[in-house]
Motif scaffolding. Structure first.
Motif, PDB file in Angstrom:
ATOM      1  N   SER A  37       1.213  -1.347  -0.099  1.00 24.12           N
ATOM      2  CA  SER A  37      -0.559  -0.541  -0.248  1.00 24.12           C
ATOM      3  C   SER A  37       0.705   1.222   0.507  1.00 24.12           C
ATOM      4  O   SER A  37       1.709   1.118   0.545  1.00 24.12           O
ATOM      5  CB  SER A  37      -0.929   0.649   1.665  1.00 24.12           C
ATOM      6  OG  SER A  37      -0.098  -0.417   2.217  1.00 24.12           O
ATOM      7  N   VAL A  38       0.544   2.426  -0.560  1.00 27.91           N
ATOM      8  CA  VAL A  38       0.909   3.531  -0.509  1.00 27.91           C
ATOM      9  C   VAL A  38      -0.497   4.838   0.134  1.00 27.91           C
ATOM     10  O   VAL A  38      -0.633   4.946  -1.595  1.00 27.91           O
ATOM     11  CB  VAL A  38       2.155   3.277  -1.725  1.00 27.91           C
ATOM     12  CG1 VAL A  38       2.135   4.992  -1.779  1.00 27.91           C
ATOM     13  CG2 VAL A  38       2.548   2.946  -1.912  1.00 27.91           C
ATOM     14  N   GLU A  50       3.443   0.627   2.670  1.00 27.67           N
ATOM     15  CA  GLU A  50       4.049  -0.605   3.272  1.00 27.67           C
ATOM     16  C   GLU A  50       4.659  -1.742   2.178  1.00 27.67           C
ATOM     17  O   GLU A  50       4.061  -2.510   1.053  1.00 27.67           O
ATOM     18  CB  GLU A  50       2.645  -0.992   4.155  1.00 27.67           C
ATOM     19  CG  GLU A  50       2.192  -0.824   5.212  1.00 27.67           C
ATOM     20  CD  GLU A  50       0.729  -0.612   5.668  1.00 27.67           C
ATOM     21  OE1 GLU A  50       0.613  -2.062   5.313  1.00 27.67           O
ATOM     22  OE2 GLU A  50       0.463  -0.444   6.833  1.00 27.67           O
ATOM     23  N   LEU A  51       5.717  -2.071   1.929  1.00 26.12           N
ATOM     24  CA  LEU A  51       6.146  -2.850   0.921  1.00 26.12           C
ATOM     25  C   LEU A  51       6.491  -4.657   1.371  1.00 26.12           C
ATOM     26  O   LEU A  51       7.178  -5.257   3.074  1.00 26.12           O
ATOM     27  CB  LEU A  51       7.577  -2.308   0.512  1.00 26.12           C
ATOM     28  CG  LEU A  51       7.421  -1.175   0.046  1.00 26.12           C
ATOM     29  CD1 LEU A  51       8.678  -1.002  -0.511  1.00 26.12           C
ATOM     30  CD2 LEU A  51       6.855  -0.995  -1.067  1.00 26.12           C
ATOM     31  N   VAL A  52       6.310  -5.073   1.057  1.00 27.43           N
ATOM     32  CA  VAL A  52       6.394  -6.484   1.899  1.00 27.43           C
ATOM     33  C   VAL A  52       8.025  -7.586   0.873  1.00 27.43           C
ATOM     34  O   VAL A  52       7.450  -7.567  -0.495  1.00 27.43           O
ATOM     35  CB  VAL A  52       5.391  -7.628   1.878  1.00 27.43           C
ATOM     36  CG1 VAL A  52       4.910  -9.082   1.798  1.00 27.43           C
ATOM     37  CG2 VAL A  52       3.790  -6.157   2.326  1.00 27.43           C
ATOM     38  N   GLN A  53       8.298  -8.392   1.467  1.00 28.55           N
ATOM     39  CA  GLN A  53       9.104  -8.978   1.387  1.00 28.55           C
ATOM     40  C   GLN A  53       8.884 -10.574   2.328  1.00 28.55           C
ATOM     41  O   GLN A  53       9.033 -10.331   3.653  1.00 28.55           O
ATOM     42  CB  GLN A  53      10.619  -8.597   1.700  1.00 28.55           C
ATOM     43  CG  GLN A  53      11.908  -9.716   1.154  1.00 28.55           C
ATOM     44  CD  GLN A  53      11.853  -9.784  -0.128  1.00 28.55           C
ATOM     45  OE1 GLN A  53      12.417 -10.799  -1.088  1.00 28.55           O
ATOM     46  NE2 GLN A  53      11.961  -8.674  -0.721  1.00 28.55           N
ATOM     47  N   GLY A  54       9.125 -11.663   1.477  1.00 27.43           N
ATOM     48  CA  GLY A  54       8.542 -12.849   2.344  1.00 27.43           C
ATOM     49  C   GLY A  54       7.388 -12.868   2.878  1.00 27.43           C
ATOM     50  O   GLY A  54       6.553 -12.002   2.659  1.00 27.43           O
ATOM     51  N   ASN A  55       7.607 -13.348   4.522  1.00 30.80           N
ATOM     52  CA  ASN A  55       6.552 -12.454   5.295  1.00 30.80           C
ATOM     53  C   ASN A  55       6.543 -11.704   6.514  1.00 30.80           C
ATOM     54  O   ASN A  55       6.073 -11.235   7.818  1.00 30.80           O
ATOM     55  CB  ASN A  55       6.256 -14.255   6.202  1.00 30.80           C
ATOM     56  CG  ASN A  55       7.378 -14.458   7.453  1.00 30.80           C
ATOM     57  OD1 ASN A  55       8.456 -13.728   7.241  1.00 30.80           O
ATOM     58  ND2 ASN A  55       7.330 -15.245   8.263  1.00 30.80           N
ATOM     59  N   GLY A  56       7.470 -11.033   5.899  1.00 34.59           N
ATOM     60  CA  GLY A  56       7.286  -8.946   6.333  1.00 34.59           C
ATOM     61  C   GLY A  56       7.497  -8.238   5.632  1.00 34.59           C
ATOM     62  O   GLY A  56       6.861  -8.508   4.538  1.00 34.59           O
ATOM     63  N   ALA A  57       7.552  -7.284   6.349  1.00 31.38           N
ATOM     64  CA  ALA A  57       7.194  -5.502   6.064  1.00 31.38           C
ATOM     65  C   ALA A  57       8.350  -4.635   5.961  1.00 31.38           C
ATOM     66  O   ALA A  57       8.627  -4.842   7.530  1.00 31.38           O
ATOM     67  CB  ALA A  57       5.757  -5.800   5.874  1.00 31.38           C
TER      68      ALA A  57
END
Length: 137
Positions: A37-38, A50-57
């Protein structure tokens, strides 16, 4: 210690950028994050992303947008964030292809991890590797 019982992560690094839109481009294109989301202000500044990588952000926004967090971070220096990835070498190749500044190439560590380190366009240090602490304890 309170955990998440395998649900959402409970820690989200938060970073402010002078040019948050450029940071979002670099994090998605070079480092493989996915934009979740931006939210932009009327002036086009990034109020929250919010930027996601794997199961984290990671959460980020524009510097100078106002508010208590912006004021508290005003004189803060760069930050460092560690992100777990499955294939360090492929991740590194992608970062290099997109012109990321690499501080340390993929390296096998004494503690069993393989990782590399890069600097983003505003000086924050991003480490990507295979080490994932077991916090389920």
């Amino acid at each position: 210690m309170t955990g998440t019982n395998g649900a959402r992560p409970s820690i989200y690094p938060s970073v402010l950028y002078a040019d948050a839109k450029a940071a979002i481009r670099q994090l998605t294109e070079a480092f493989g994050f996915t934009e979740l989301s931006v939210y932009e202000g009327e002036d086009g500044s990034v109020m929250h992303a919010e930027l996601v990588q794997g199961n984290g952000a990671v959460m980020l926004g524009s510097k100078g947008r106002g508010g208590l967090f912006d004021a508290a971070m005003k004189d803060a220096g760069p930050t460092g964030v560690y992100v777990v990835v499955d294939d360090v070498d492929a991740h590194h190749r992608r970062a290099v292809e997109h012109g990321a500044e690499i501080l340390m190439p993929p390296t096998d560590q004494d503690y069993g991890s393989r990782d590399y380190m890069a600097r983003d366009a505003e000086g924050n240090i991003w480490s990507f590797g295979t080490y994932a602490p077991d916090i389920q304890g």
